[in-house]
Design a protein around this motif. Structure first.
Motif, PDB file in Angstrom:
ATOM      1  N   ALA A  36       2.272  -9.619 -13.440  1.00 24.22           N
ATOM      2  CA  ALA A  36       1.718 -10.720 -12.406  1.00 24.22           C
ATOM      3  C   ALA A  36       2.912  -9.355 -11.259  1.00 24.22           C
ATOM      4  CB  ALA A  36       1.773 -11.453 -12.273  1.00 24.22           C
ATOM      5  N   TYR A  37       4.512  -9.575 -11.114  1.00 22.36           N
ATOM      6  CA  TYR A  37       5.271  -9.410 -10.317  1.00 22.36           C
ATOM      7  C   TYR A  37       5.253  -8.323  -9.731  1.00 22.36           C
ATOM      8  CZ  TYR A  37       6.501 -14.883  -9.623  1.00 22.36           C
ATOM      9  OH  TYR A  37       6.620 -15.342  -9.301  1.00 22.36           O
ATOM     10  N   ALA A  38       4.941  -7.268 -10.430  1.00 23.24           N
ATOM     11  CA  ALA A  38       5.550  -6.031 -10.341  1.00 23.24           C
ATOM     12  C   ALA A  38       3.715  -5.396  -9.840  1.00 23.24           C
ATOM     13  CB  ALA A  38       4.651  -5.257 -11.944  1.00 23.24           C
ATOM     14  N   TRP A  39       2.822  -6.398 -10.455  1.00 26.97           N
ATOM     15  CA  TRP A  39       1.714  -5.762  -9.199  1.00 26.97           C
ATOM     16  C   TRP A  39       1.132  -6.598  -7.800  1.00 26.97           C
ATOM     17  CZ3 TRP A  39      -3.046  -8.202 -12.753  1.00 26.97           C
ATOM     18  CH2 TRP A  39      -3.336  -7.331 -13.593  1.00 26.97           C
ATOM     19  N   ILE A  40       2.612  -7.392  -7.167  1.00 29.00           N
ATOM     20  CA  ILE A  40       2.810  -8.487  -6.185  1.00 29.00           C
ATOM     21  C   ILE A  40       3.197  -7.550  -5.649  1.00 29.00           C
ATOM     22  CG2 ILE A  40       3.737  -9.890  -4.695  1.00 29.00           C
ATOM     23  CD1 ILE A  40       3.032 -12.051  -7.380  1.00 29.00           C
ATOM     24  N   PHE A  41       4.534  -6.749  -5.578  1.00 28.43           N
ATOM     25  CA  PHE A  41       5.569  -5.618  -5.291  1.00 28.43           C
ATOM     26  C   PHE A  41       4.518  -4.453  -5.048  1.00 28.43           C
ATOM     27  CE2 PHE A  41       8.463  -2.523  -5.596  1.00 28.43           C
ATOM     28  CZ  PHE A  41       9.847  -3.061  -4.775  1.00 28.43           C
ATOM     29  N   ALA A  42       4.178  -3.427  -5.724  1.00 29.21           N
ATOM     30  CA  ALA A  42       3.102  -2.860  -6.087  1.00 29.21           C
ATOM     31  C   ALA A  42       2.131  -3.205  -4.821  1.00 29.21           C
ATOM     32  CB  ALA A  42       2.576  -2.319  -7.192  1.00 29.21           C
ATOM     33  N   GLY A  43       1.097  -4.110  -5.024  1.00 28.44           N
ATOM     34  CA  GLY A  43       0.461  -4.385  -3.998  1.00 28.44           C
ATOM     35  C   GLY A  43       0.753  -4.928  -2.516  1.00 28.44           C
ATOM     36  N   LEU A  44       1.877  -4.930  -2.854  1.00 27.02           N
ATOM     37  CA  LEU A  44       2.629  -4.562  -0.719  1.00 27.02           C
ATOM     38  C   LEU A  44       3.373  -3.896  -0.218  1.00 27.02           C
ATOM     39  CD1 LEU A  44       5.105  -8.090  -1.519  1.00 27.02           C
ATOM     40  CD2 LEU A  44       2.954  -8.416   0.035  1.00 27.02           C
ATOM     41  N   PHE A  45       3.533  -3.220  -1.298  1.00 30.26           N
ATOM     42  CA  PHE A  45       3.621  -1.593  -0.901  1.00 30.26           C
ATOM     43  C   PHE A  45       2.502  -0.544  -0.812  1.00 30.26           C
ATOM     44  CE2 PHE A  45       8.298  -2.208  -2.183  1.00 30.26           C
ATOM     45  CZ  PHE A  45       8.947  -1.554  -1.627  1.00 30.26           C
ATOM     46  N   MET A  46       1.219  -0.959  -1.916  1.00 32.51           N
ATOM     47  CA  MET A  46       0.287  -0.183  -0.768  1.00 32.51           C
ATOM     48  C   MET A  46      -0.830  -0.633  -0.029  1.00 32.51           C
ATOM     49  SD  MET A  46      -1.594   0.083  -4.606  1.00 32.51           S
ATOM     50  CE  MET A  46      -1.021  -0.817  -6.552  1.00 32.51           C
ATOM     51  N   VAL A  47      -0.334  -2.436   0.797  1.00 30.80           N
ATOM     52  CA  VAL A  47      -1.539  -2.000   2.014  1.00 30.80           C
ATOM     53  C   VAL A  47      -0.404  -1.914   3.259  1.00 30.80           C
ATOM     54  CG1 VAL A  47      -1.223  -4.824   3.449  1.00 30.80           C
ATOM     55  CG2 VAL A  47      -2.573  -5.062   0.590  1.00 30.80           C
ATOM     56  N   GLY A  48       1.062  -2.645   3.009  1.00 33.70           N
ATOM     57  CA  GLY A  48       2.165  -1.819   4.142  1.00 33.70           C
ATOM     58  C   GLY A  48       2.232  -0.404   4.680  1.00 33.70           C
ATOM     59  N   MET A  49       2.577   0.091   2.785  1.00 35.07           N
ATOM     60  CA  MET A  49       3.666   1.644   2.797  1.00 35.07           C
ATOM     61  C   MET A  49       2.103   2.494   2.399  1.00 35.07           C
ATOM     62  SD  MET A  49       7.194   1.146   3.771  1.00 35.07           S
ATOM     63  CE  MET A  49       7.359   0.089   2.970  1.00 35.07           C
ATOM     64  N   PRO A  50       0.662   2.564   1.872  1.00 38.22           N
ATOM     65  CA  PRO A  50       0.409   2.857   1.305  1.00 38.22           C
ATOM     66  C   PRO A  50       0.575   4.023   0.655  1.00 38.22           C
ATOM     67  CG  PRO A  50      -0.859   3.409   3.128  1.00 38.22           C
ATOM     68  CD  PRO A  50      -0.035   2.205   3.504  1.00 38.22           C
ATOM     69  N   TYR A  51       1.506   4.949   2.138  1.00 41.31           N
ATOM     70  CA  TYR A  51       1.394   7.031   1.193  1.00 41.31           C
ATOM     71  C   TYR A  51       2.966   6.160   0.523  1.00 41.31           C
ATOM     72  CZ  TYR A  51       5.594   5.474   4.536  1.00 41.31           C
ATOM     73  OH  TYR A  51       6.482   3.962   4.761  1.00 41.31           O
ATOM     74  N   ILE A  52       3.794   5.781  -0.082  1.00 45.10           N
ATOM     75  CA  ILE A  52       4.729   6.176  -1.224  1.00 45.10           C
ATOM     76  C   ILE A  52       2.965   5.951  -2.886  1.00 45.10           C
ATOM     77  CG2 ILE A  52       6.155   3.989  -2.258  1.00 45.10           C
ATOM     78  CD1 ILE A  52       7.494   3.087   0.736  1.00 45.10           C
ATOM     79  N   PHE A  53       2.283   5.269  -2.900  1.00 43.36           N
ATOM     80  CA  PHE A  53       1.836   4.980  -3.095  1.00 43.36           C
ATOM     81  C   PHE A  53       1.051   6.548  -3.703  1.00 43.36           C
ATOM     82  CE2 PHE A  53      -1.849   3.776  -6.287  1.00 43.36           C
ATOM     83  CZ  PHE A  53      -1.460   3.165  -7.060  1.00 43.36           C
ATOM     84  N   ARG A  54       1.004   7.107  -2.356  1.00 41.72           N
ATOM     85  CA  ARG A  54      -0.106   8.739  -2.455  1.00 41.72           C
ATOM     86  C   ARG A  54       0.907   9.002  -3.058  1.00 41.72           C
ATOM     87  NH1 ARG A  54       0.365  11.687   2.795  1.00 41.72           N
ATOM     88  NH2 ARG A  54       2.528  11.480   1.987  1.00 41.72           N
ATOM     89  N   ASP A  55       2.518   8.780  -2.571  1.00 44.52           N
ATOM     90  CA  ASP A  55       2.978  10.270  -3.381  1.00 44.52           C
ATOM     91  C   ASP A  55       3.359  10.144  -4.630  1.00 44.52           C
ATOM     92  OD1 ASP A  55       3.257  11.113  -0.988  1.00 44.52           O
ATOM     93  OD2 ASP A  55       5.061  10.510  -0.446  1.00 44.52           O
ATOM     94  N   LEU A  56       3.668   9.020  -5.764  1.00 47.62           N
ATOM     95  CA  LEU A  56       3.504   8.534  -6.750  1.00 47.62           C
ATOM     96  C   LEU A  56       2.949   8.427  -7.509  1.00 47.62           C
ATOM     97  CD1 LEU A  56       5.472   6.644  -8.864  1.00 47.62           C
ATOM     98  CD2 LEU A  56       4.052   4.580  -8.020  1.00 47.62           C
ATOM     99  N   ILE A  57       1.182   8.387  -6.804  1.00 50.31           N
ATOM    100  CA  ILE A  57       0.205   9.312  -7.366  1.00 50.31           C
ATOM    101  C   ILE A  57       0.007  10.885  -7.878  1.00 50.31           C
ATOM    102  CG2 ILE A  57      -2.280   9.536  -7.410  1.00 50.31           C
ATOM    103  CD1 ILE A  57      -2.649   6.891  -6.718  1.00 50.31           C
ATOM    104  N   ARG A  58       0.429  11.276  -7.027  1.00 50.89           N
ATOM    105  CA  ARG A  58       0.785  12.739  -6.765  1.00 50.89           C
ATOM    106  C   ARG A  58       1.843  12.936  -7.486  1.00 50.89           C
ATOM    107  NH1 ARG A  58       0.603  15.063  -0.320  1.00 50.89           N
ATOM    108  NH2 ARG A  58      -1.583  14.915  -0.554  1.00 50.89           N
ATOM    109  N   TRP A  59       2.995  12.870  -7.714  1.00 54.50           N
ATOM    110  CA  TRP A  59       3.962  13.042  -8.827  1.00 54.50           C
ATOM    111  C   TRP A  59       3.977  12.779 -10.306  1.00 54.50           C
ATOM    112  CZ3 TRP A  59       7.606   9.609 -12.004  1.00 54.50           C
ATOM    113  CH2 TRP A  59       8.380  10.495 -12.536  1.00 54.50           C
ATOM    114  N   ILE A  60       2.936  12.009 -10.450  1.00 51.22           N
ATOM    115  CA  ILE A  60       2.442  11.056 -11.469  1.00 51.22           C
ATOM    116  C   ILE A  60       1.209  12.729 -12.342  1.00 51.22           C
ATOM    117  CG2 ILE A  60       0.988   9.804 -13.246  1.00 51.22           C
ATOM    118  CD1 ILE A  60       2.890   7.703 -11.806  1.00 51.22           C
ATOM    119  N   VAL A  61       0.365  12.674 -11.403  1.00 52.63           N
ATOM    120  CA  VAL A  61      -0.083  13.870 -12.101  1.00 52.63           C
ATOM    121  C   VAL A  61      -0.030  15.112 -11.838  1.00 52.63           C
ATOM    122  CG1 VAL A  61      -2.154  12.013 -12.131  1.00 52.63           C
ATOM    123  CG2 VAL A  61      -1.499  13.636  -9.712  1.00 52.63           C
ATOM    124  N   ALA A  62       1.516  15.679 -11.241  1.00 54.14           N
ATOM    125  CA  ALA A  62       1.736  16.922 -11.195  1.00 54.14           C
ATOM    126  C   ALA A  62       1.438  17.762 -12.573  1.00 54.14           C
ATOM    127  CB  ALA A  62       2.431  16.880 -10.241  1.00 54.14           C
TER     128      ALA A  62
END
Length: 184
Positions: free
Chosen positions: A130-156
């Protein structure tokens, strides 16, 4: 309490959802990789996720005790759908990721509420998630490009996608097993 779910019911549900979603990524990386890569800019995913977040938020404001903000309930209930439509129309940058972040923030509440004041130490598996979701959710809302870069890194790399999928399956199995054997 807003959510009447037991710790066991939440654990079984979350465990199965984690296992199922990560099993799809493990068994079909050719489909999952492109889907995840395209997710941040997908208008269809943005619409679906924003609608889910809007309906959930509307329900929460309608049913929960707002305390000193109770006189503002009708104004909030009017502002929620208006805000969602305006967001859909005018926020193009990574709207799907932002909406997913809103859902992650909303979804953490039932997990934490079901584990509140429970004596089982294994409940912390759910609390950490739950706290991981909160932490990730705050970044997804405020700085979504970080999550985009994480996705690109994982699927690369297929190996990274496989490792992430196996990790998600293992954590889901841990929560599921804890719910079955320890959370009564």
């Amino acid at each position: 309490m807003i959510y009447p779910f037991s710790l066991q019911a939440v654990g079984i549900t979350v465990g199965l959802l984690l296992i199922a979603s990560h099993l799809v990524a493990l068994l079909a990386p050719g489909v999952t990789g492109p889907f995840l890569r395209d997710l941040p800019r997908s208008r269809v995913a943005a619409g679906v996720l924003l609608a889910i977040g809007t309906i959930w938020t509307y329900w929460l404001v309608q049913t929960m005790d707002l305390g000193e903000f109770t006189p503002l309930r009708s104004k909030m209930l009017l502002a929620i759908p208006i805000g969602a439509v305006l967001t859909w129309l005018f926020v193009d940058e990574f709207l799907a990721i932002r909406a997913l972040g809103i859902i992650a923030l909303l979804a953490a509440n039932p997990l934490l509420e079901s584990a509140f004041l429970r004596p089982e130490t294994t409940r912390l598996f759910l609390v950490v998630l739950a706290y991981a979701w909160i932490f990730a959710g705050l970044f997804m809302v405020g700085m979504p490009y970080i999550f985009r870069d994480l996705i690109r890194w994982i699927v690369a790399s297929p190996a990274r996608l496989r490792q992430a999928a196996v990790g998600g399956i293992a954590y889901g199995a841990l929560i599921f097993a804890s719910a079955l054997f320890f959370w009564k």
